[in-house]
Enzyme design. Structure first.
Site, PDB file in Angstrom:
ATOM      1  N   GLY A 236       0.802  -1.209   0.000  1.00 20.25           N
ATOM      2  CA  GLY A 236       0.000   0.000   0.000  1.00 20.25           C
ATOM      3  C   GLY A 236       0.831   1.253   0.000  1.00 20.25           C
ATOM      4  O   GLY A 236       0.337   2.354   0.180  1.00 20.25           O
ATOM      5  N   GLU A 282      -3.884  19.580  -8.260  1.00 24.61           N
ATOM      6  CA  GLU A 282      -5.035  19.306  -9.126  1.00 24.61           C
ATOM      7  C   GLU A 282      -6.063  20.422  -9.040  1.00 24.61           C
ATOM      8  O   GLU A 282      -6.823  20.641  -9.987  1.00 24.61           O
ATOM      9  CB  GLU A 282      -5.684  17.966  -8.757  1.00 24.61           C
ATOM     10  CG  GLU A 282      -4.935  16.734  -9.262  1.00 24.61           C
ATOM     11  CD  GLU A 282      -3.736  16.342  -8.428  1.00 24.61           C
ATOM     12  OE1 GLU A 282      -3.503  16.980  -7.368  1.00 24.61           O
ATOM     13  OE2 GLU A 282      -3.033  15.394  -8.808  1.00 24.61           O
ATOM     14  N   ASP A 331     -11.533  -5.165 -11.361  1.00 26.20           N
ATOM     15  CA  ASP A 331     -10.788  -3.967 -11.745  1.00 26.20           C
ATOM     16  C   ASP A 331     -10.872  -3.637 -13.222  1.00 26.20           C
ATOM     17  O   ASP A 331     -11.433  -4.393 -14.011  1.00 26.20           O
ATOM     18  CB  ASP A 331      -9.321  -4.118 -11.305  1.00 26.20           C
ATOM     19  CG  ASP A 331      -8.851  -2.906 -10.548  1.00 26.20           C
ATOM     20  OD1 ASP A 331      -9.078  -1.789 -11.037  1.00 26.20           O
ATOM     21  OD2 ASP A 331      -8.254  -3.074  -9.468  1.00 26.20           O
TER      22      ASP A 331
HETATM   23  C1  FMN Z   1     -12.256   5.225 -11.848  1.00 25.46           C
HETATM   24  C2  FMN Z   1     -10.826   5.275 -11.430  1.00 25.46           C
HETATM   25  C3  FMN Z   1     -10.400   4.579 -10.306  1.00 25.46           C
HETATM   26  C4  FMN Z   1      -9.071   4.612  -9.896  1.00 25.46           C
HETATM   27  N1  FMN Z   1      -8.702   3.923  -8.775  1.00 25.46           N
HETATM   28  C5  FMN Z   1      -7.423   3.995  -8.338  1.00 25.46           C
HETATM   29  C6  FMN Z   1      -7.040   3.332  -7.141  1.00 25.46           C
HETATM   30  O1  FMN Z   1      -7.843   2.668  -6.500  1.00 25.46           O
HETATM   31  N2  FMN Z   1      -5.746   3.449  -6.727  1.00 25.46           N
HETATM   32  C7  FMN Z   1      -4.829   4.191  -7.422  1.00 25.46           C
HETATM   33  O2  FMN Z   1      -3.688   4.295  -6.976  1.00 25.46           O
HETATM   34  N3  FMN Z   1      -5.162   4.814  -8.577  1.00 25.46           N
HETATM   35  C8  FMN Z   1      -6.441   4.754  -9.046  1.00 25.46           C
HETATM   36  N4  FMN Z   1      -6.800   5.391 -10.191  1.00 25.46           N
HETATM   37  C9  FMN Z   1      -5.778   6.131 -10.955  1.00 25.46           C
HETATM   38  C10 FMN Z   1      -5.442   7.442 -10.289  1.00 25.46           C
HETATM   39  O3  FMN Z   1      -6.587   8.215 -10.101  1.00 25.46           O
HETATM   40  C11 FMN Z   1      -4.431   8.222 -11.137  1.00 25.46           C
HETATM   41  O4  FMN Z   1      -3.247   7.472 -11.199  1.00 25.46           O
HETATM   42  C12 FMN Z   1      -4.139   9.608 -10.585  1.00 25.46           C
HETATM   43  O5  FMN Z   1      -3.269  10.280 -11.476  1.00 25.46           O
HETATM   44  C13 FMN Z   1      -3.491   9.554  -9.233  1.00 25.46           C
HETATM   45  O6  FMN Z   1      -3.277  10.856  -8.763  1.00 25.46           O
HETATM   46  P1  FMN Z   1      -1.871  11.281  -8.166  1.00 25.46           P
HETATM   47  O7  FMN Z   1      -0.903  11.354  -9.323  1.00 25.46           O
HETATM   48  O8  FMN Z   1      -2.150  12.640  -7.594  1.00 25.46           O
HETATM   49  O9  FMN Z   1      -1.477  10.281  -7.159  1.00 25.46           O
HETATM   50  C14 FMN Z   1      -8.131   5.366 -10.629  1.00 25.46           C
HETATM   51  C15 FMN Z   1      -8.554   6.061 -11.764  1.00 25.46           C
HETATM   52  C16 FMN Z   1      -9.880   6.019 -12.167  1.00 25.46           C
HETATM   53  C17 FMN Z   1     -10.307   6.780 -13.385  1.00 25.46           C
HETATM   54 MN    MN Z   2      -1.362  14.533  -8.074  1.00 22.83          MN
END
Ligand code: FMN
Ligand code: MN
Length: 531
Positions: A236, A282, A331
């Site tokens: 995690g 963001e 997933d």
């Molecule tokens: C519907 C959806 C669900 C997602 N679920 C996850 C998740 O459970 N865990 C994860 O790490 N990224 C998940 N993602 C991808 C992240 O939202 C994406 O990598 C995002 O850029 C992470 O933001 P960060 O760069 O600020 O960490 C998901 C994306 C979508 C569209």
């Molecule tokens: Mn980010």
């Protein structure tokens, strides 16, 4: 500054729903539907409507008769077609956003006074990117404030696949603060509901909020001189001090504050999935996309700001040392991801609008709603990729490649080995590090035409010579890699090989008919009556 003819940004989810309705993009579902599996099955079938055609992706769905949740409404598939994705970001073409980014990136220094004057509208536009904070009384998300005896299960949270570990919040905007820079991050990470006050927090280890947690752990585990003992990784994305149980005791019960917004205006929701560099909040991306500042409001129980117009806000914390089994979860790879240990989110307060609209998505075998969100990311990121790799002409992440499995790139090749340089550049670029297979083709190959890519790639390669492997981090969802989160990646150089690359045989031309004959057949085509 708004472009001419552009409508004003959506203030909130409700305005967006109105727009969807007016545009004939919303289907209200009045039959009673169970949030356990039934909603997911309906959304899955809807997502697959018109598959492969220009009109792919059915309507957005507003469930108005939710089993066990009288009066509740659930919005699904809000981004589920190209048309809706454009409507969400208020553009006629997703490349418009790329063009706006390009314009910002390629600002020349003003040479004359007149040039400076000409820049003023640009600067005014940039001013609109930054969020502004509003008072609680002006924040709709505070219409109802629940500090005790609340339950997140009062909201119609879905279970999407039969073998899922339970109900999951699938479209949450998770907000954390970088303890060092103070910058805020908003990412979309699914949350498994354990009970009314606790959920999982599925931030994968390479994501920004996982790093925020590690920063908190490093600070908590530092000795008086600020030195950090060896850290051992746990699942995690958390790190724990290796060995020393007194150190663990020292950090036990320390917390990192987290806030979650559910049901925001579409540009804000979308900005949570954008793989932006950690330095860029963001909230600013949302302002850039909306061309209007995002309004934020201070939380009640944690020192974080959240989108003021959100339908639902969950406030709480993650205990630095606590992990709990999360999953399985059906997933977006089309497979279940197995249960793994992830941090736990404890809710300290829930605030919401009156009669909140709950938003959700289902992920699964593509194409699903996230295919369209991913395509928008692809278009928007192209100019940013070109900053580092200017030879890139176009990229395509086909939905069936589930974004991290396959990227097709066309390049303008100018020197030996350039396709391999591009692969390595992509593997070094933010979340593109996860790309399991990269195919590089020449600039005259349309990467959006997958049939053309297959034809060229398989024709153009001597596999042993043109395929290269590398080792590195892989997506947490990859179930085939030798180890979780670590494995190999493959690059295919499908460009024409040059003599300077050791290819000395002649390279044949691709087939095309002469323009003269084409014109002649064009002229007689109708008369032939074939079509
Ligand atoms: C519907 C959806 C669900 C997602 N679920 C996850 C998740 O459970 N865990 C994860 O790490 N990224 C998940 N993602 C991808 C992240 O939202 C994406 O990598 C995002 O850029 C992470 O933001 P960060 O760069 O600020 O960490 C998901 C994306 C979508 C569209
Ligand atoms: Mn980010």
């Amino acid at each position: 500054m708004l472009d001419e003819g552009r409508t004003v940004a959506y203030d909130d989810l409700r305005q967006w729903i109105k727009k969807l309705d007016k545009a004939g993009e919303l289907k209200r579902v009045r039959e009673e539907v169970d949030p356990i599996l039934e909603m997911a099955e309906i959304a899955d079938r809807t997502a697959k409507l018109g598959k492969g055609t220009a009109a792919a992706g059915g309507p957005a769905l507003l469930f108005e008769n939710v089993k066990g949740h009288a009066g509740a409404q659930v919005l699904m598939n809000q981004f589920g077609s190209e048309r809706r994705m454009k409507l969400a970001l208020e553009v006629d073409s997703l490349d418009e956003i790329a063009a706006r980014i390009e314009e910002l990136l390629h600002q020349k220094s003003p040479a004359s006074f007149l040039d400076k004057i000409k820049m003023l509208p640009k600067l005014a536009e940039m001013g609109s990117f930054f969020p502004k904070t509003v008072a609680a009384k002006d924040a709709p998300c505070k219409e109802v404030i629940l500090r005790e005896s609340f339950s997140v299960l009062d909201f119609p949270i879905l279970q999407t696949w039969p073998q899922d570990g339970g109900r999951f919040i699938t479209l949450p905007c998770v907000i954390t603060r970088d303890p060092k820079s103070g910058k805020r991050n908003m990412g979309m990470y699914r949350m498994q509901v354990y009970d009314g006050q606790t959920t999982g927090m599925h931030w994968q280890r390479q994501k920004v909020s996982a790093e925020h947690l590690r920063e908190r752990l490093r600070a908590a585990a530092a000795d008086g001189a600020g030195r950090v003992t060896m850290m051992a990784e746990t699942a995690g994305g958390a790190l724990l001090p290796a060995g020393g149980s007194d150190l663990i005791a020292q950090i036990k019960n320390q917390r990192m504050e987290v806030a979650v917004a559910i049901g925001t205006d579409p540009a804000t929701t979308f900005s949570a999935i954008v793989p932006a560099p950690p330095e860029i909040e963001e909230f600013i991306i949302a302002g850039f996309l909306r061309q209007q500042p995002l309004e934020l409001v201070q939380c009640e129980t944690v020192d974080l700001e959240v989108p003021a117009h959100a339908e639902i806000i969950l406030e709480g914390y993650v205990d630095l040392t606590e992990l709990r089994s999360e999953g399985p979860f059906g997933d977006h790879t089309g497979f279940y991801t197995m249960a793994e240990e992830y941090p736990v989110f404890h809710i300290t307060c829930i605030t919401h609008r009156k009669d909140p609209v709950y938003t959700a998505t289902i992920v699964g075998k593509p194409p699903m709603e996230d295919a369209w969100m991913g395509k928008a990311v692809e278009r928007i990121f192209l100019p940013l990729m070109r900053l580092a790799l200017p030879e890139i002409v176009d990229i395509n992440l086909p939905p069936e490649g589930v974004f991290h499995n396959l990227m097709i790139v066309s390049i303008k090749k100018s020197y030996a080995g350039q396709a391999r340089k591009v692969m390595n550049g992509i593997w070094a670029m933010g979340q593109a590090m996860f790309t399991k297979c990269i195919i590089v083709v020449d600039e005259d190959c349309d990467v959006q035409d997958v049939a053309e890519v297959v034809l060229r790639t398989t024709n153009n390669i001597d596999p042993e010579r043109d395929i290269q492997f590398t080792l590195g981090p892989v997506d947490s969802l990859d179930h085939a890699s030798r180890l979780p989160n670590y494995g190999s990646k493959m690059g295919i150089d499908a460009t024409r090989k040059w003599a300077v690359e050791g290819f000395t045989r002649p390279w044949p031309e691709m087939l095309t008919m002469s323009a003269e004959v084409k014109a002649k057949v064009d002229a007689m085509w109708k008369k032939l009556g074939i079509e």
